[in-house]
Design a protein around this motif. Sequence first.
Motif, PDB file in Angstrom:
ATOM      1  N   GLU A  20      10.897 127.830  49.198  1.00  9.63           N
ATOM      2  CA  GLU A  20      12.234 128.415  49.115  1.00  9.63           C
ATOM      3  C   GLU A  20      13.269 127.304  49.204  1.00  9.63           C
ATOM      4  OE1 GLU A  20      13.510 131.407  48.592  1.00  9.63           O
ATOM      5  OE2 GLU A  20      11.672 132.584  48.656  1.00  9.63           O
ATOM      6  N   PHE A  21      14.188 127.297  48.254  1.00 12.86           N
ATOM      7  CA  PHE A  21      15.314 126.367  48.285  1.00 12.86           C
ATOM      8  C   PHE A  21      16.494 127.072  48.939  1.00 12.86           C
ATOM      9  CE2 PHE A  21      12.711 124.079  45.413  1.00 12.86           C
ATOM     10  CZ  PHE A  21      13.203 122.777  45.341  1.00 12.86           C
ATOM     11  N   VAL A  22      17.211 126.351  49.801  1.00 16.36           N
ATOM     12  CA  VAL A  22      18.329 126.915  50.548  1.00 16.36           C
ATOM     13  C   VAL A  22      19.529 125.984  50.456  1.00 16.36           C
ATOM     14  CG1 VAL A  22      19.173 127.597  52.830  1.00 16.36           C
ATOM     15  CG2 VAL A  22      16.803 128.078  52.180  1.00 16.36           C
ATOM     16  N   ASP A  23      20.701 126.578  50.178  1.00 18.75           N
ATOM     17  CA  ASP A  23      21.960 125.844  50.269  1.00 18.75           C
ATOM     18  C   ASP A  23      22.713 126.421  51.455  1.00 18.75           C
ATOM     19  OD1 ASP A  23      24.640 124.834  49.879  1.00 18.75           O
ATOM     20  OD2 ASP A  23      24.046 124.358  47.824  1.00 18.75           O
ATOM     21  N   ILE A  37      21.354 124.261  43.472  1.00 21.70           N
ATOM     22  CA  ILE A  37      20.125 124.061  42.717  1.00 21.70           C
ATOM     23  C   ILE A  37      19.708 125.438  42.196  1.00 21.70           C
ATOM     24  CG2 ILE A  37      17.659 123.512  42.936  1.00 21.70           C
ATOM     25  CD1 ILE A  37      18.499 121.358  44.990  1.00 21.70           C
ATOM     26  N   PRO A  38      19.359 125.558  40.911  1.00 21.01           N
ATOM     27  CA  PRO A  38      18.992 126.867  40.365  1.00 21.01           C
ATOM     28  C   PRO A  38      17.917 127.567  41.201  1.00 21.01           C
ATOM     29  CG  PRO A  38      19.237 125.288  38.595  1.00 21.01           C
ATOM     30  CD  PRO A  38      19.333 124.514  39.883  1.00 21.01           C
ATOM     31  N   GLY A  39      18.213 128.795  41.587  1.00 24.67           N
ATOM     32  CA  GLY A  39      17.288 129.593  42.377  1.00 24.67           C
ATOM     33  C   GLY A  39      17.447 129.438  43.882  1.00 24.67           C
ATOM     34  N   ALA A  40      18.275 128.491  44.318  1.00 26.88           N
ATOM     35  CA  ALA A  40      18.465 128.296  45.766  1.00 26.88           C
ATOM     36  C   ALA A  40      19.183 129.498  46.359  1.00 26.88           C
ATOM     37  CB  ALA A  40      19.262 127.020  46.036  1.00 26.88           C
ATOM     38  N   VAL A  64      10.345 125.011  53.124  1.00 23.30           N
ATOM     39  CA  VAL A  64      11.778 125.193  52.925  1.00 23.30           C
ATOM     40  C   VAL A  64      12.377 123.862  52.495  1.00 23.30           C
ATOM     41  CG1 VAL A  64      13.965 125.839  53.997  1.00 23.30           C
ATOM     42  CG2 VAL A  64      11.862 127.033  54.644  1.00 23.30           C
ATOM     43  N   VAL A  65      13.173 123.900  51.411  1.00 25.28           N
ATOM     44  CA  VAL A  65      13.870 122.714  50.909  1.00 25.28           C
ATOM     45  C   VAL A  65      15.364 123.015  50.959  1.00 25.28           C
ATOM     46  CG1 VAL A  65      14.204 121.130  48.972  1.00 25.28           C
ATOM     47  CG2 VAL A  65      11.943 122.147  49.374  1.00 25.28           C
ATOM     48  N   THR A  66      16.109 122.218  51.731  1.00 26.90           N
ATOM     49  CA  THR A  66      17.546 122.439  51.860  1.00 26.90           C
ATOM     50  C   THR A  66      18.327 121.412  51.048  1.00 26.90           C
ATOM     51  OG1 THR A  66      17.744 121.060  53.842  1.00 26.90           O
ATOM     52  CG2 THR A  66      17.268 123.401  54.185  1.00 26.90           C
TER      53      THR A  66
END
Length: 108
Positions: A20-23, A37-40, A64-66
Amino acid sequence: DVTPISAIEAEKLRNRAGIEFVDPRPEEAVFATTGRIPGARIVPITRIEAGDLPPAFADRSLHVVTSCQAGPMAIRAAIAFSRLGFARVSYVDGGTQAWLDAGLPTER
């Protein structure tokens, strides 16, 4: 453990299961600056630090990728996710600005 990854490394992880990408920026900041990032998922830092996560984050085995605009808030968010029990947490070194600099698209 919290690990920095490059924009190129992060791009290779996109659309994979279990990631999961998170902003962590407020939505208005995301769209007024570099985009995301697309899909974040946009999950504000205050919610992350309070442990108030969307249902998609019930599984603590997720990677998790922030990412934020330049990196500092993403690091804070990554540390918070780690403290919440996520075993695999990364942040995009240089944030979405580094993502754009690598020639990758963002969503606004």
